[in-house]
Write an enzyme that holds these catalytic residues in place. Sequence first.
Site, PDB file in Angstrom:
ATOM      1  N   LYS A   1       2.161  -3.636   6.681  1.00  0.00           N
ATOM      2  CA  LYS A   1       2.591  -3.673   5.272  1.00  0.00           C
ATOM      3  C   LYS A   1       4.112  -3.499   5.186  1.00  0.00           C
ATOM      4  O   LYS A   1       4.792  -4.187   4.416  1.00  0.00           O
ATOM      5  CB  LYS A   1       1.872  -2.590   4.468  1.00  0.00           C
ATOM      6  CG  LYS A   1       0.383  -2.809   4.323  1.00  0.00           C
ATOM      7  CD  LYS A   1       0.034  -4.127   3.622  1.00  0.00           C
ATOM      8  CE  LYS A   1      -1.447  -4.309   3.424  1.00  0.00           C
ATOM      9  NZ  LYS A   1      -1.811  -5.593   2.800  1.00  0.00           N
TER      10      LYS A   1
ATOM     11  N   TYR B   1      -1.860  -0.581  10.757  1.00  0.00           N
ATOM     12  CA  TYR B   1      -2.126  -1.194   9.440  1.00  0.00           C
ATOM     13  C   TYR B   1      -0.916  -1.006   8.537  1.00  0.00           C
ATOM     14  O   TYR B   1      -0.381  -1.974   7.970  1.00  0.00           O
ATOM     15  CB  TYR B   1      -3.369  -0.573   8.787  1.00  0.00           C
ATOM     16  CG  TYR B   1      -3.445  -0.870   7.308  1.00  0.00           C
ATOM     17  CD1 TYR B   1      -3.076   0.084   6.368  1.00  0.00           C
ATOM     18  CD2 TYR B   1      -3.834  -2.132   6.860  1.00  0.00           C
ATOM     19  CE1 TYR B   1      -3.108  -0.205   5.013  1.00  0.00           C
ATOM     20  CE2 TYR B   1      -3.869  -2.426   5.514  1.00  0.00           C
ATOM     21  CZ  TYR B   1      -3.499  -1.461   4.591  1.00  0.00           C
ATOM     22  OH  TYR B   1      -3.513  -1.760   3.255  1.00  0.00           O
TER      23      TYR B   1
ATOM     24  N   SER C   1       0.836  -1.204   0.000  1.00  0.00           N
ATOM     25  CA  SER C   1       0.000   0.000   0.000  1.00  0.00           C
ATOM     26  C   SER C   1       0.865   1.246   0.000  1.00  0.00           C
ATOM     27  O   SER C   1       1.958   1.247   0.561  1.00  0.00           O
ATOM     28  CB  SER C   1      -0.889  -0.028   1.256  1.00  0.00           C
ATOM     29  OG  SER C   1      -1.383   1.251   1.548  1.00  0.00           O
TER      30      SER C   1
HETATM   31  P1  NAD Z   1     -11.032  -6.674   1.196  1.00  0.00           P
HETATM   32  O1  NAD Z   1     -11.240  -6.591   2.660  1.00  0.00           O
HETATM   33  O2  NAD Z   1     -12.176  -6.436   0.286  1.00  0.00           O
HETATM   34  O3  NAD Z   1     -10.409  -8.093   0.798  1.00  0.00           O
HETATM   35  C1  NAD Z   1      -9.553  -8.773   1.660  1.00  0.00           C
HETATM   36  C2  NAD Z   1     -10.058 -10.219   1.728  1.00  0.00           C
HETATM   37  O4  NAD Z   1      -9.209 -10.970   2.556  1.00  0.00           O
HETATM   38  C3  NAD Z   1     -11.483 -10.334   2.309  1.00  0.00           C
HETATM   39  O5  NAD Z   1     -12.267 -11.145   1.469  1.00  0.00           O
HETATM   40  C4  NAD Z   1     -11.269 -10.987   3.670  1.00  0.00           C
HETATM   41  O6  NAD Z   1     -12.351 -11.831   4.025  1.00  0.00           O
HETATM   42  C5  NAD Z   1      -9.991 -11.773   3.422  1.00  0.00           C
HETATM   43  N1  NAD Z   1      -9.162 -12.005   4.611  1.00  0.00           N
HETATM   44  C6  NAD Z   1      -8.698 -11.091   5.491  1.00  0.00           C
HETATM   45  N2  NAD Z   1      -7.926 -11.688   6.408  1.00  0.00           N
HETATM   46  C7  NAD Z   1      -7.875 -13.022   6.087  1.00  0.00           C
HETATM   47  C8  NAD Z   1      -7.233 -14.152   6.631  1.00  0.00           C
HETATM   48  N3  NAD Z   1      -6.483 -14.059   7.735  1.00  0.00           N
HETATM   49  N4  NAD Z   1      -7.412 -15.342   6.033  1.00  0.00           N
HETATM   50  C9  NAD Z   1      -8.190 -15.472   4.930  1.00  0.00           C
HETATM   51  N5  NAD Z   1      -8.831 -14.426   4.357  1.00  0.00           N
HETATM   52  C10 NAD Z   1      -8.658 -13.216   4.931  1.00  0.00           C
HETATM   53  O7  NAD Z   1      -9.825  -5.675   0.850  1.00  0.00           O
HETATM   54  P2  NAD Z   1      -9.298  -5.183  -0.568  1.00  0.00           P
HETATM   55  O8  NAD Z   1      -9.668  -3.743  -0.704  1.00  0.00           O
HETATM   56  O9  NAD Z   1      -9.658  -6.157  -1.623  1.00  0.00           O
HETATM   57  O10 NAD Z   1      -7.713  -5.230  -0.326  1.00  0.00           O
HETATM   58  C11 NAD Z   1      -6.987  -6.389  -0.661  1.00  0.00           C
HETATM   59  C12 NAD Z   1      -5.560  -6.171  -0.196  1.00  0.00           C
HETATM   60  O11 NAD Z   1      -5.044  -4.975  -0.783  1.00  0.00           O
HETATM   61  C13 NAD Z   1      -5.440  -5.987   1.323  1.00  0.00           C
HETATM   62  O12 NAD Z   1      -4.252  -6.635   1.749  1.00  0.00           O
HETATM   63  C14 NAD Z   1      -5.283  -4.475   1.496  1.00  0.00           C
HETATM   64  O13 NAD Z   1      -4.504  -4.152   2.634  1.00  0.00           O
HETATM   65  C15 NAD Z   1      -4.551  -4.103   0.229  1.00  0.00           C
HETATM   66  N6  NAD Z   1      -4.791  -2.713  -0.181  1.00  0.00           N
HETATM   67  C16 NAD Z   1      -6.064  -2.265  -0.345  1.00  0.00           C
HETATM   68  C17 NAD Z   1      -6.276  -0.917  -0.707  1.00  0.00           C
HETATM   69  C18 NAD Z   1      -7.665  -0.379  -0.861  1.00  0.00           C
HETATM   70  O14 NAD Z   1      -7.840   0.857  -0.831  1.00  0.00           O
HETATM   71  N7  NAD Z   1      -8.679  -1.202  -1.031  1.00  0.00           N
HETATM   72  C19 NAD Z   1      -5.189  -0.068  -0.917  1.00  0.00           C
HETATM   73  C20 NAD Z   1      -3.904  -0.573  -0.752  1.00  0.00           C
HETATM   74  C21 NAD Z   1      -3.709  -1.903  -0.390  1.00  0.00           C
HETATM   75  C1  WQD Z   2      -9.479   9.705   0.473  1.00  0.00           C
HETATM   76  C2  WQD Z   2      -9.705  11.197   0.709  1.00  0.00           C
HETATM   77  C3  WQD Z   2     -10.128  11.786   2.993  1.00  0.00           C
HETATM   78  C4  WQD Z   2     -13.962   9.768   3.363  1.00  0.00           C
HETATM   79  C5  WQD Z   2      -6.997   4.791   2.649  1.00  0.00           C
HETATM   80  C6  WQD Z   2      -5.984   4.057   3.444  1.00  0.00           C
HETATM   81  C7  WQD Z   2      -4.988   3.367   2.540  1.00  0.00           C
HETATM   82  C8  WQD Z   2      -5.711   2.550   1.497  1.00  0.00           C
HETATM   83  C9  WQD Z   2      -6.713   3.376   0.739  1.00  0.00           C
HETATM   84  C10 WQD Z   2      -5.643   0.323   2.323  1.00  0.00           C
HETATM   85  C11 WQD Z   2      -9.011  11.689   1.977  1.00  0.00           C
HETATM   86  C12 WQD Z   2     -11.331  12.092   2.122  1.00  0.00           C
HETATM   87  C13 WQD Z   2     -12.757  10.241   2.865  1.00  0.00           C
HETATM   88  C14 WQD Z   2     -15.000  10.676   3.689  1.00  0.00           C
HETATM   89  C15 WQD Z   2     -13.589  12.488   2.986  1.00  0.00           C
HETATM   90  N1  WQD Z   2      -6.353   1.439   2.074  1.00  0.00           N
HETATM   91  N2  WQD Z   2     -12.591  11.584   2.675  1.00  0.00           N
HETATM   92  N3  WQD Z   2     -14.769  12.020   3.484  1.00  0.00           N
HETATM   93  O1  WQD Z   2      -7.208   7.803   3.290  1.00  0.00           O
HETATM   94  O2  WQD Z   2      -6.284   8.076   0.933  1.00  0.00           O
HETATM   95  O3  WQD Z   2      -6.361   5.806   1.950  1.00  0.00           O
HETATM   96  O4  WQD Z   2      -7.622   3.928   1.701  1.00  0.00           O
HETATM   97  O5  WQD Z   2      -4.525   0.087   2.033  1.00  0.00           O
HETATM   98  O6  WQD Z   2      -4.173   2.547   3.305  1.00  0.00           O
HETATM   99  O7  WQD Z   2      -5.255   5.001   4.193  1.00  0.00           O
HETATM  100  O8  WQD Z   2      -8.469   6.928   1.270  1.00  0.00           O
HETATM  101  O9  WQD Z   2     -10.849   7.007   0.641  1.00  0.00           O
HETATM  102  O10 WQD Z   2     -10.242   7.055   3.116  1.00  0.00           O
HETATM  103  O11 WQD Z   2      -9.809   9.047   1.706  1.00  0.00           O
HETATM  104  O12 WQD Z   2     -13.405  13.709   2.807  1.00  0.00           O
HETATM  105  O13 WQD Z   2     -16.098  10.283   4.163  1.00  0.00           O
HETATM  106  O14 WQD Z   2     -11.096  11.428   0.908  1.00  0.00           O
HETATM  107  O15 WQD Z   2      -9.910  12.854   3.918  1.00  0.00           O
HETATM  108  O16 WQD Z   2      -8.510  12.981   1.727  1.00  0.00           O
HETATM  109  P1  WQD Z   2      -7.045   7.275   1.920  1.00  0.00           P
HETATM  110  P2  WQD Z   2      -9.923   7.448   1.719  1.00  0.00           P
END
Ligand code: NAD
Ligand code: WQD
Length: 340
Positions: free
Chosen positions: A155, A151, A126
Amino acid sequence: MKKTILVTGGLGYIGSHTVIELIENGYEVVIVDSLVNSKLEVLNRLETITGVRPTFYEYDVRDEEGMEKIFSNHDIFAVIHFAGLKSVGESVQKPQLYYDNNIGSTEVLLKKMKEHGVHNIVFSSSATVYGQPERMPLYETDPIGNVTNPYAETKVKIEEMLEEISKNDPEFNPVILRYFNPIGAHKSGLIGEDPNGIPNNLMPYITQVAVGKLPMLSVFGNDYPTPDGTCIRDYIHVVDLAHGHLLALKKLEEKPGRVIYNLGTGVGTSVLELINAFMEANHVNIPYKIVGRRPGDLPQSYANADKAFREMGFKTKYTIVDSCRDSWNWQKKNPKGFDK
Ligand code: NAD
Ligand code: WQD
């Protein structure tokens, strides 16, 4: 012979979109997911979209017995490791839960990979690993680790584990993908982002306001040092992100060792710009109010995405408008998400 890919967390938001890409590009997919943050209905939707029902194991990746069964049953070419908890806010309240789940699951996975001679892994990292950056855009060579929440710590720790293993095992190929802000949904509207409870992230909050589930969006601050005062992020369509994983698997065929790529568009979009793009693309009104800043938010976070293009040919295809249209298509077809 089809290559088999083990997709941990494959019923989640990004994992499910990636599974479609893998199936449509001739891979055999095996999913392991504990359903801690997803629903079994996603598997039915994947079958509807692709015509294939992927092999599914409902295990926690920390379940060593269950993982042993998977690795014994399948000849795995690579693992794509999505499984993990991802809420920054929740991680501050429950640090041990995040350390145990995210790091503990990775430890079991890496142990099983070693025991079964599986050398290839794509890891969901991330942009939060960059912590409080000095400059924008973010490059893969920028320092990581100066982070402010458990979190992001998980990572960073997992990236460090992958680095240590690859230092001692020349056969080991970890492709680390640092995602920015995924939004959007598959064009069918059958799968999409379905957060539990009140959404933390901006796009699902917007779509729940649009569908009438929430009354109004709060914009967390408009006094940042940015053109319109609201925070800037790199919003990437989840299908572009899924495609990036396909390219990562192709990269693994070169036995690259440890490689790191930003997966973003390289373009920053502000909160207000996203809200306006959503309203214009979908002809819906999103009532919002400006409130105080959310602690921990960065003014700007967007990628330099050149390295993924140079080394994998990764280039985003979808625009912010596409993402807004696809997110809305998913939400209006599924006002209650995957719940019936
Ligand atoms: P998500 O929560 O939709 O998907 C994660 C999946 O993993 C879920 O289906 C959950 O049930 C499963 N899971 C969690 N812990 C588990 C475990 N211990 N064993 C088996 N299954 C497990 O999240 P996502 O948005 O699809 O994100 C996927 C990956 O990408 C995550 O590692 C997240 O940290 C990373 N990521 C997400 C974002 C984002 O904004 N969505 C941004 C950067 C990184
Ligand atoms: C985006 C912008 C908020 C909600 C997060 C995690 C990151 C990754 C992606 C897992 C920001 C603003 C948001 C709301 C708002 N997840 N906002 N009102 O914070 O960039 O990243 O999600 O890996 O780790 O940190 O994404 O969508 O939460 O926010 O104004 O109700 O929207 O302040 O500027 P963020 P976000």
